[in-house]
Design an enzyme around this catalytic site. Structure first.
Site, PDB file in Angstrom:
ATOM      1  N   HIS A   1       0.882  -1.177   0.000  1.00 29.93           N
ATOM      2  CA  HIS A   1       0.000   0.000   0.000  1.00 29.93           C
ATOM      3  C   HIS A   1       0.918   1.225   0.000  1.00 29.93           C
ATOM      4  O   HIS A   1       1.375   1.647   1.058  1.00 29.93           O
ATOM      5  CB  HIS A   1      -0.872   0.033   1.256  1.00 29.93           C
ATOM      6  CG  HIS A   1      -1.785  -1.152   1.429  1.00 29.93           C
ATOM      7  ND1 HIS A   1      -3.093  -1.156   0.992  1.00 29.93           N
ATOM      8  CD2 HIS A   1      -1.600  -2.358   2.009  1.00 29.93           C
ATOM      9  CE1 HIS A   1      -3.672  -2.324   1.294  1.00 29.93           C
ATOM     10  NE2 HIS A   1      -2.777  -3.078   1.920  1.00 29.93           N
ATOM     11  N   PHE A   2       1.214   1.754  -1.193  1.00 26.64           N
ATOM     12  CA  PHE A   2       2.131   2.901  -1.267  1.00 26.64           C
ATOM     13  C   PHE A   2       1.415   4.245  -1.101  1.00 26.64           C
ATOM     14  O   PHE A   2       2.034   5.298  -1.233  1.00 26.64           O
ATOM     15  CB  PHE A   2       2.970   2.849  -2.558  1.00 26.64           C
ATOM     16  CG  PHE A   2       4.126   1.864  -2.494  1.00 26.64           C
ATOM     17  CD1 PHE A   2       4.482   1.235  -1.301  1.00 26.64           C
ATOM     18  CD2 PHE A   2       4.866   1.577  -3.629  1.00 26.64           C
ATOM     19  CE1 PHE A   2       5.556   0.330  -1.242  1.00 26.64           C
ATOM     20  CE2 PHE A   2       5.943   0.688  -3.583  1.00 26.64           C
ATOM     21  CZ  PHE A   2       6.286   0.060  -2.390  1.00 26.64           C
TER      22      PHE A   2
ATOM     23  N   ASP B   1       2.186  -6.976   2.734  1.00 30.69           N
ATOM     24  CA  ASP B   1       1.059  -6.126   3.142  1.00 30.69           C
ATOM     25  C   ASP B   1       1.603  -4.843   3.770  1.00 30.69           C
ATOM     26  O   ASP B   1       1.131  -4.400   4.818  1.00 30.69           O
ATOM     27  CB  ASP B   1       0.119  -6.864   4.115  1.00 30.69           C
ATOM     28  CG  ASP B   1      -1.151  -6.069   4.424  1.00 30.69           C
ATOM     29  OD1 ASP B   1      -1.405  -5.055   3.748  1.00 30.69           O
ATOM     30  OD2 ASP B   1      -1.881  -6.457   5.357  1.00 30.69           O
TER      31      ASP B   1
ATOM     32  N   HIS C   1       1.594   3.576   8.354  1.00 28.08           N
ATOM     33  CA  HIS C   1       0.860   4.655   9.026  1.00 28.08           C
ATOM     34  C   HIS C   1       1.885   5.379   9.887  1.00 28.08           C
ATOM     35  O   HIS C   1       2.898   4.780  10.271  1.00 28.08           O
ATOM     36  CB  HIS C   1      -0.252   4.080   9.915  1.00 28.08           C
ATOM     37  CG  HIS C   1      -1.322   3.353   9.142  1.00 28.08           C
ATOM     38  ND1 HIS C   1      -2.236   4.002   8.344  1.00 28.08           N
ATOM     39  CD2 HIS C   1      -1.604   2.028   9.036  1.00 28.08           C
ATOM     40  CE1 HIS C   1      -3.037   3.101   7.776  1.00 28.08           C
ATOM     41  NE2 HIS C   1      -2.676   1.889   8.177  1.00 28.08           N
TER      42      HIS C   1
END
Ligand code: NCD
Ligand code: ZN
Length: 407
Positions: free
Chosen positions: A54-55, A280, A284
């Site tokens: 998730h870039f 994955d 954050h």
């Protein structure tokens, strides 16, 4: 032709010269008189593929963007990433997809494929595959009554469908204060139920399904050869009993399980029964992880997975063949990528590893932290993307825009 010579793993470790033309491996021979780069005690391996990152671009660039994410991947020996569509806006239309392509193509330091969420007009886009969530964590959620149509539609495209298989109806949507409560609110049953539901519907449809981040050995067994699946290093190394600086650093979906479940998963990993290891990578900010209840789920990992595996390999805790299957061959085969092996015709994506250079994990992602920080690892010394050196002596020397989109 340029040659890279040295000790490479080609089924066994032997000295070879790898001839590269137009970014592809054109020839493999014992020696060469042509100009060549000669390595000594290092080992040349195929670079890794990470089918789940998730870039955060567009919409979450303050946590990670395509340049920082793909640079972190490169430094960790990953030259191909498949990026998830839960962006802001979510990639649920061809416009959103094409806007994303425009943004990321100038920034990618490694080759990449982009997933699309599933809505009618995305069937036209140049995605590498589709992604759906059976949990209502974001807009890419698929209601249980729509699973069948979705599988039928995706089947027509011939492309793979990656599924986050925690079943919404099973998740208890309540506030949680720690890893144990988070794990109980999204229990094992939610994952088991999701996988069972998809498997039974897909039995007569036969869409090309990949179950993301499987956390349980029993789920792996259930899937058997019926679909592809991946597991993450965090579910193999951490449990909800693990200690983190802030507890929410371990807050992730699906949740870290109990120590017993982790051990069972680890056992099948050691035995070579996990087809794909995916990070994955879900960065954050630490700031967002301070308060457990409000913290978003997810942790970074593209920057640590292969370096930790290389250290495990050095210690004899996993086999070379198992590692190459999980991070090179199976991802390439399932997603149709011309990578993942030192073979004539494949992209010359290579890593050069000095197994005597033990190191410790440092965060390489823009988010600035890693749950693996301080763990022993081995970073690749040099990394080649289609024959071009992008990491030189542990230093990133590539540029945004060098990575090509794979469709
Ligand atoms: C992912 C994220 O942050 O985008 N979070 C996570 O906990 N894995 C989304 C997802 O894959 O569920
Ligand atoms: Zn997921």
């Amino acid at each position: 032709m340029e040659f890279i010579c040295g000790r490479a793993y080609t089924g066994r470790i032997e000295h070879v010269c790898i001839g590269i033309e137009d970014g592809k491996i054109a020839e493999i021979r014992k020696t060469t008189e042509s100009s060549s780069k000669e390595y000594g005690s290092e080992i040349i391996l195929p670079a890794a593929i990470d089918v789940h990152v998730h870039f955060r671009e567009p919409g979450g660039e303050y946590k990670e963007d395509f340049f920082t994410g793909s640079r972190a991947a490169a430094m960790a020996g990953v030259t191909c990433v498949l990026d998830m569509p839960n962006n802001r806006p979510a990639i649920l239309s061809s416009d959103a997809f094409n806007e994303k392509v425009k943004k990321v193509e100038r920034k990618a330091c490694v080759d990449y494929g982009l997933y699309a969420g599933v809505r009618k007009d995305v069937y036209e886009v140049k995605c590498i595959g589709y992604k759906t969530f059976l949990s209502a964590d974001n807009e890419i959620f698929c209601q249980p009554q729509n699973i069948e149509t979705l599988l039928i539609e995706v089947k027509k495209t011939g492309k793979p469908l990656a599924i986050h298989a925690e079943m919404e109806e099973c998740i208890e949507r309540r506030k949680t204060q720690n890893l144990r409560e988070h794990g109980m609110a999204r229990g094992k049953d939610c994952e088991i139920m999701g996988v069972e539901r998809v498997l039974s519907i897909n039995e007569k449809i036969g869409a090309k399904v990949h179950f993301c981040h499987v956390t349980l050995a029993e789920v792996a067994e259930k899937i058997g050869g019926k679909a592809s699946f991946g597991s993450t290093l965090h579910h193999l190394l951490f449990s909800r009993e693990s200690r983190f600086g802030y507890e929410a650093m371990g807050k992730v979906n699906p949740p870290l399980r109990g120590e017993r479940e982790r051990e069972n998963l680890y056992r099948i990993f050691e035995g070579g029964r996990i087809p794909i290891l995916e990070s994955d990578h879900a960065p954050h900010l630490m700031e967002e992880k301070k308060d457990f209840e409000s913290a978003p789920s997810g942790m970074p990992g593209v920057d640590a997975t292969l370096p930790i595996l290389l250290h495990m390999l050095m210690e004899g805790r996993i086999e070379m063949e198992t590692m190459l299957d999980m991070v090179c061959r199976n991802p390439a085969k399932f997603f149709g990528l011309n990578k993942g092996a030192i073979e004539v015709g494949k992209d010359a994506d290579l890593i050069v590893v000095d197994f005597s250079a033990e190191s410790t994990i440092k965060p390489l992602s823009k988010c600035g932290w890693s749950p693996y920080e301080g763990m022993k690892c081995i970073y690749p010394k040099d990394v080649y993307l289609r024959g071009e050196k992008i990491v030189d002596n542990y230093e990133f020397i590539g540029e945004g825009g060098m990575g090509r989109m794979i469709t």
